[in-house]
Enzyme design. Sequence first.
Site, PDB file in Angstrom:
ATOM      1  CG  LEU A 228      -9.817  -5.202 102.825  1.00 54.65           C
ATOM      2  CD1 LEU A 228     -10.129  -6.411 103.439  1.00 54.65           C
ATOM      3  CD2 LEU A 228      -8.451  -5.616 102.031  1.00 54.65           C
TER       4      LEU A 228
ATOM      5  CB  SER B 193      -3.764   3.792  99.469  1.00 52.10           C
ATOM      6  OG  SER B 193      -4.816   4.090 100.128  1.00 52.10           O
TER       7      SER B 193
END
Length: 180
Positions: free
Chosen positions: A13, A86
């Site tokens: 995150l 990602s």
Amino acid sequence: MNTNAIVIWLTGLSGAGKTTIAQELARQLSRQGVKTCNLDGDQLRKGLNANLSYSEADRTENVRRTAEVAKLMADNGIVPIVSLISPTQAMRSLARSILSCHHFVLVYVNAPLALCEQRDVKQLYKKARLGLVPQFTGIDAAYEAPHDYDIELLTAYQDVLTCTASIQQYITHAYSTIDQ
């Protein structure tokens, strides 16, 4: 440490510590004579990937472009250290497939959402919760925690030096037989 043809890909995150860890790892590897380059998601979004939105298709393209740049670097003896959210398994699999001719080390920089929000100097989480930043990962866009990582770093409990030591130990152990 032999780092020939290794790509280090940090996922997690926003605010988990990816960039901080990548920067320190690059400093340490550089002191050992290893050529590195940080590919940071925020920096890439200011240049190479500036034309991309945060839609799922554009996030996938962001990962694809970053993986292609990392491949060029690894092909030329540079160890790319990628710091990129990602957010989905599919995106990370795409990166792994593009980099299949290299040793792809997936590092899950794991921090609880509440801690990431506390660390958020740019106030992005606050803005996302107010609806000012749409499709923000962890708030209104999903983050799929990886299940196929090579290393998990728990940044709520581990400091940056412990994290970088874990990465270096993994590389040394896993790739000690790579030919120069």
